[in-house]
Design an enzyme around this catalytic site. Structure first.
Site, PDB file in Angstrom:
ATOM      1  N   GLY A  23       0.895  -1.319  -0.157  1.00 17.58           N
ATOM      2  CA  GLY A  23      -0.054   0.184  -0.081  1.00 17.58           C
ATOM      3  C   GLY A  23       0.808   1.123   0.077  1.00 17.58           C
ATOM      4  O   GLY A  23       0.272   2.255  -0.399  1.00 17.58           O
ATOM      5  N   ASP A  25       3.441   2.518  -1.796  1.00 13.08           N
ATOM      6  CA  ASP A  25       3.611   3.361  -2.782  1.00 13.08           C
ATOM      7  C   ASP A  25       2.854   2.699  -3.956  1.00 13.08           C
ATOM      8  O   ASP A  25       3.205   2.889  -5.235  1.00 13.08           O
ATOM      9  CB  ASP A  25       5.094   3.075  -3.386  1.00 13.08           C
ATOM     10  N   THR A  26       1.742   2.268  -3.735  1.00 17.92           N
ATOM     11  CA  THR A  26       0.780   2.043  -5.043  1.00 17.92           C
ATOM     12  C   THR A  26      -0.475   2.739  -4.457  1.00 17.92           C
ATOM     13  O   THR A  26      -0.644   3.118  -3.535  1.00 17.92           O
ATOM     14  CB  THR A  26       0.358   0.450  -5.142  1.00 17.92           C
ATOM     15  N   GLY A  56       9.859  -9.417   9.246  1.00 16.93           N
ATOM     16  CA  GLY A  56      10.417 -10.470   8.950  1.00 16.93           C
ATOM     17  C   GLY A  56      10.271 -11.086   7.435  1.00 16.93           C
ATOM     18  O   GLY A  56       9.629 -10.201   6.550  1.00 16.93           O
ATOM     19  N   GLU A  90       5.595 -13.473  -0.878  1.00 17.23           N
ATOM     20  CA  GLU A  90       4.284 -13.682  -1.247  1.00 17.23           C
ATOM     21  C   GLU A  90       4.231 -14.079  -2.696  1.00 17.23           C
ATOM     22  O   GLU A  90       3.255 -14.773  -3.241  1.00 17.23           O
ATOM     23  CB  GLU A  90       3.415 -12.337  -0.686  1.00 17.23           C
TER      24      GLU A  90
END
Length: 355
Positions: A23, A25-26, A56, A90
């Site tokens: 979130g 930098d978008t 982490g 992710e």
């Protein structure tokens, strides 16, 4: 006849779409409205992961499960994306789980896909840091690089080349719908019954009140209805309004006050200037039967935004009730002549007033 998209068959997936956005930098606004359009308007089961910071390098079991049980994914990539190791973890997990062709859609925010693919620009700096930090586990860094190369080779969207954020959201939603195999079906029976019930309530009340009234009494009753709708009518109509989110409530009230009868494209453009995402909002209000679209009598190519007079009265009354305990000059909208008169006479208008 009202139509809604619905999955053709039961799915083994817990989530149809997994949204992966970092979130900071978008565009968070786009993520919020994309989620709203997918989840609430289109009925596509959507998981949104837009955390600001994750400590982490590992990701939680809950997040792993969400990825494993999602059909497709939309990934927002940006110049600082590779600085967050949990983003890279992710992404690696997403690509491992979604090996089918066309199941991942990258969106490149202010970053050239070639920089992502070749790990150049800001990505080179981030991976220099990762190489020093994880010198004893260089295999992890290689997996991250491979994941970025793979996702950068997938055809995606670039917000900078879209004419508007609204068009970007439309395109992403169309892509998602095509991947989860949408078909068209009638609105479900509960919604149809709900709308029918509200209409019958209004028709019955107006008809019953017309009995045994002479012309003067009926004229007086109409004047009363125009100012304050009867509580039963108000409550019946307000069911749909209460089901809206705050943004769409604002859009509904603005249309009721300013834009009823205007061309749909003009209304959407005006709403967009206030960052209200007009297309999504107007569609949601149509789904709730709070708005209708009608061909213009004066311009053959225009489609006008309309609403029933009682629905508009309900909107005016909502604004009046919200602010009846305060000074009229502090309200966003002034509806009743006596309130407008009071503001002018006492010179109590504030910057809160829009109309």
């Amino acid at each position: 006849m009202a139509l809604r998209t619905q999955k053709a068959s039961a799915s083994r997936w817990t989530h149809d779409v997994f949204l992966s956005f970092k979130g900071a930098d978008t565009c968070k606004g786009i993520v919020s409205y994309l989620y709203h359009e997918l989840q609430h308007v289109q009925g596509i089961r959507t998981f949104k992961d837009d955390r600001e910071i994750e400590k982490g390098t590992t990701i939680s079991p809950e997040l792993l499960s969400a990825i494993e049980n999602s059909h497709i994914a939309v990934v927002g990539l940006s110049p600082n994306y590779a600085s967050f190791t949990w983003c890279l973890e992710e992404l690696t997990k997403i690509l491992q789980c979604m090996k089918g062709k066309g199941t991942v859609l990258p969106i490149f925010y202010n970053v050239d896909p070639s920089n992502v693919r070749k790990h150049t620009g800001s990505f080179a700096e981030h991976f220099t840091n990762h190489g020093e930090r994880f010198r004893e586990d260089i295999g992890k860094v290689k997996r991250w690089k491979d994941a970025l190369t793979k996702v950068a080779n997938i055809s995606g969207f670039n917000p900078q080349t879209h004419e508007s954020e609204r068009k970007l959201i439309e395109d992403v939603v169309k892509w998602a719908c095509s991947k989860v195999h949408r078909t068209f079906t009638l609105l479900d029976s509960t919604e149809l019954v709900g709308n029918k019930f509200r209409c019958e309530q209004v028709d019955f009340l107006l008809a019953s009140d017309a009995d045994d009234r002479d012309q003067d009494e009926w004229k007086s009753e109409l004047e009363k209805l125009q100012k304050i709708p009867k509580s039963t009518i108000f409550d019946a109509l307000k069911i749909s309004y209460d089901g809206l989110d705050e943004m769409n409530k604002r859009i509904f009230l603005d249309i009721a006050h300013f834009h009823k009868g205007k061309d749909k494209e003009e209304v959407i453009e005006i709403l967009d200037t206030y960052c209200l995402y007009g297309l999504i909002g107007v569609d949601a209000l149509i789904q709730k039967s709070l708005l209708t679209m009608e061909k213009s009598q004066f311009h053959i190519s225009y489609i006008n935004v309309e609403m029933h007079d009682l629905v508009q009265q309900m909107a005016l009354e909502i604004v009046h009730q919200k602010s009846c305990t305060g000074e009229p000059g502090e309200r966003v909208h002034l509806c009743h002549p006596e309130d407008i008169f009071q503001v002018f006479i006492n010179n109590t208008g504030t910057s809160q007033i829009e109309a």
